[in-house]
Design a protein around this motif. Structure first.
Motif, PDB file in Angstrom:
ATOM      1  N   LEU A 248     -52.233 -24.128  35.191  1.00 43.99           N
ATOM      2  CA  LEU A 248     -52.079 -22.693  35.393  1.00 43.99           C
ATOM      3  C   LEU A 248     -52.555 -22.281  36.781  1.00 43.99           C
ATOM      4  O   LEU A 248     -53.584 -22.750  37.270  1.00 43.99           O
ATOM      5  N   LEU A 342     -50.171 -17.760  33.875  1.00 40.09           N
ATOM      6  CA  LEU A 342     -49.062 -18.070  34.771  1.00 40.09           C
ATOM      7  C   LEU A 342     -49.083 -19.535  35.174  1.00 40.09           C
ATOM      8  O   LEU A 342     -50.102 -20.037  35.646  1.00 40.09           O
ATOM      9  N   SER A 349     -45.734 -20.509  30.909  1.00 34.79           N
ATOM     10  CA  SER A 349     -46.341 -19.193  31.117  1.00 34.79           C
ATOM     11  C   SER A 349     -46.325 -18.408  29.810  1.00 34.79           C
ATOM     12  O   SER A 349     -45.423 -18.566  28.986  1.00 34.79           O
ATOM     13  N   ASP A 403     -40.222 -17.464  31.405  1.00 35.93           N
ATOM     14  CA  ASP A 403     -40.887 -17.493  32.708  1.00 35.93           C
ATOM     15  C   ASP A 403     -40.569 -16.252  33.533  1.00 35.93           C
ATOM     16  O   ASP A 403     -41.471 -15.635  34.126  1.00 35.93           O
ATOM     17  N   ARG A 407     -43.359 -13.413  34.671  1.00 35.29           N
ATOM     18  CA  ARG A 407     -43.631 -13.186  36.088  1.00 35.29           C
ATOM     19  C   ARG A 407     -43.231 -11.767  36.494  1.00 35.29           C
ATOM     20  O   ARG A 407     -43.850 -11.159  37.382  1.00 35.29           O
TER      21      ARG A 407
END
Length: 619
Positions: A248, A342, A349, A403, A407
């Motif tokens: 991570l 993340l 994630s 993902d 994000r």
């Protein structure tokens, strides 16, 4: 029993006196919440940053320990140096460029480039030192004790991959040529709220069961599962398997409060594992609700692993010259929710969002006996006005695994972390553009900075309803604009349904209960209001669904405080399977809910408190 009852009355009276003193000095409208000034601008360096580095006499547990300076967009960063032990710590500090140190014995002392100076950090609770860092200061090094040292480097240099994400698009604009129906217009709203561009949420899991919510956090950080039986046993030292743990870049958790209990310790063990591997860990939590035993636990964790940084959120005025400034410092809290992990590894994630805070009351029906762990605390005492209270909550969370979706949301939480401490604003921010008419968005509400635009957004959503407005809330004290929108919806034939709780065991719960009961008495013949109280748990879910198409699950309660005072966030879904899934949660609640009627018994103080406009504005 009579003595206990009298004690509760005395506590309640003291709270009312305090509230009277607070509100009698405050402006009528929202206790003087300001729309906010524009962030200061000095080229691209527009803000003042803040961070705290905790030092322990025995030094960190990491070799080559590094502390990351939150320098993005900052023309100055105030780095507080605090001891976690009850004894003083002599230390030295050296920076590549010019910096300054404010110290209890030497208020303003300049550090010349490359020059090392000695100071003594006072024991915990007796003061601190402050490093006044500027971009020209560069990297700094702090040394103390038996060869203990920490290198401090600016994030823009040490973590360029996180810097890029932190400066990603935060807000979204829609193609004006799109032909949109009313709910699409609300979903693609272009108001002052910070909202991400719509994305396909991908794989989503609803975590209505509390044990599932805790297990999801364990799986996100370890890559392995833990049985329900093991979690329910409440052993803080239960074995954790990190053999499949993800790599991570960042773990960021954001809650109203966290505690040094079983859930807190389990979380801390996982955070320590990743911090040891180099992951940046960031904890954002409200200062006011953190007891000293909680602070000692988490501060000590940060001292062992300087990769772990903690922000104890407290409203900071640029001066205290009005009663409202003191009120804001006591009253405004950090109420956003996030459990964010993340990874650059595909599919690793995670983002878990919902109303749960990180303490045992949100996951278990009874507190655990933690006496064998002296650094932890058993929260089984206290009453309505005691921050050591133990209440049991029922809630629902959303887990995202896509993902791009994770994000997309991360930029908002990074922006909140990198806010300007003088104005509490984020920005200036980047803007994205979209022509996507469905999917998921994340919003961030900063009412003092966005003109309380969350109120306007909720009003627009209710005004767009054609068939039904469904609200799930533990608080029934809506701002007047939202109440008027609900009245308009009902008047035009829209079904208005609410699933709520009436009784509250939160701090100052007798006031919340009185307001809830008064609202129910006033409007239960107009709206369909049902009480859901799965004793001993209290319903804590916050949700709104419009016409079975648009759903918002949020940290925002249906009260003045959430819309006018606190940081809040939420996920909005339009025409996705998650809307139906959230509706199923509500239907599960309704199976044991009861319909309220206008003759519901009211709290003895309900009418007085409900008609006290100033008091309602702080709840």
């Amino acid at each position: 029993m009579a003595f206990v009852g009298m004690g509760r009355l005395i506590e309640g009276a003291l709270v009312l006196v305090l509230l009277f003193l607070m509100t009698s000095c405050a402006p009528r409208e929202g206790l003087g919440v300001l729309d906010g000034d524009a962030p200061s601008t000095q080229g691209d360096l527009w803000r003042v940053g803040e961070a705290t580095l905790y030092l322990a006499a025995e030094g960190p547990d990491q070799d080559n320990a590094q502390f990351v300076i939150p320098d993005l967009g900052a023309h100055r960063v105030e780095i507080h140096l605090e001891a976690v032990s009850r004894r003083s710590i002599p230390f030295s500090i050296r920076c590549e460029g010019r910096a300054g140190v404010r110290h209890i014995e030497t208020p303003n002392r300049r550090l010349e480039p490359g020059t090392e100076r000695d100071f003594t950090l006072p024991p915990r609770g007796q003061g601190s030192a402050l490093l006044d860092w500027r971009p020209e200061s560069g990297a700094c090094r702090i040394a103390w004790g038996d060869d203990h040292s920490i290198v401090m480097r600016p994030e823009s240099v040490a973590l360029p991959h996180l810097s890029d994400l932190s400066q990603a698009a935060l807000n979204c604009r829609v193609d004006p040529a799109l032909q949109l129906d009313p709910l699409q217009q609300v979903f693609l709203d272009q108001g002052a709220l910070l909202q991400t561009c719509p994305v396909d949420p991908g794989r989503v899991r609803l975590l209505g069961d509390a044990t599932d919510g805790l297990a999801a956090r364990v799986e996100a950080l370890t890559g392995s599962t833990v049985s329900r039986q093991a979690l329910n046993a409440g052993n803080p030292d239960l074995p954790l398997d990190f053999s499949n743990a993800p790599q991570l870049d960042l773990i960021q958790i954001s809650y109203l409060h966290i505690r040094a209990d079983f859930v807190g310790y389990l979380t801390a063990r996982m955070l320590a594992h990743h911090a040891q591997r180099g992951t940046q860990v960031r904890i954002l939590v409200t200062s006011l609700l953190m007891l000293e035993e909680d602070r000692v636990f988490y501060d000590s964790l940060a001292a062992r692993y300087p990769n772990i940084q903690i922000q104890y959120y407290q409203w900071r005025n640029r001066g205290i010259d009005r009663p409202v400034d003191i009120i804001n410092q006591l009253h405004r809290v950090q109420h956003t929710r996030a459990f964010l992990a993340l990874s650059r590894q595909p599919g690793r994630s995670r983002y878990i969002f919902g109303g749960r805070n990180l303490h045992d009351g949100f996951f278990f029906s009874d507190p655990f006996d933690l006496e064998d762990w002296p650094y932890l605390h058993t929260y089984d005492e206290g009453g309505f006005q005691d921050l050591g209270f133990f209440s049991v909550y029922e809630d629902v969370e959303v887990e995202l695994r896509d993902d791009q979706a994770v994000r997309n949301i991360a930029a908002h939480h990074l922006a909140l972390w990198n806010r300007d401490i003088e104005t509490q604003q984020v920005g200036p921010y980047n803007t994205g553009y979209t022509d996507q008419r469905r999917g998921m968005r994340h919003y961030l509400s900063l009412p003092w900075a966005d003109g309380r635009d969350q109120v306007r957004w909720f009003v627009d959503a209710i005004d767009a309803a054609a068939d039904e407005v469904l609200i799930v809330t533990p608080y029934l004290n809506p701002p007047p604009q939202i109440q008027e929108a609900l009245m308009r919806a009902q008047a035009r034939g829209v079904r208005v349904r609410m699933v709520a709780r009436l009784e509250s065991t939160d701090p100052a719960g007798f006031i919340i209960t009185a307001l809830n009961r008064r609202y129910a008495a006033l409007y239960s013949d107009l709206f369909e209001i049902e009480e859901y109280f799965p004793r001993p748990r209290m319903m804590h879910t916050k949700m709104m669904v419009i016409d079975g198409r648009l759903a918002v699950t949020t940290s925002t309660n249906l009260d003045h405080r959430a819309f006018w005072h606190d940081t809040e966030n939420g996920l909005v879904f339009l025409d996705t399977p998650q809307v139906d899934a959230l509706l199923e949660i509500v239907e599960q609640y309704r199976q044991t809910a009861r319909r309220l009627t206008p003759d519901e018994p009211e709290h003895p103080l309900g009418n007085i408190l409900y008609n006290w406009a100033w008091l309602r504005s702080v709840f």
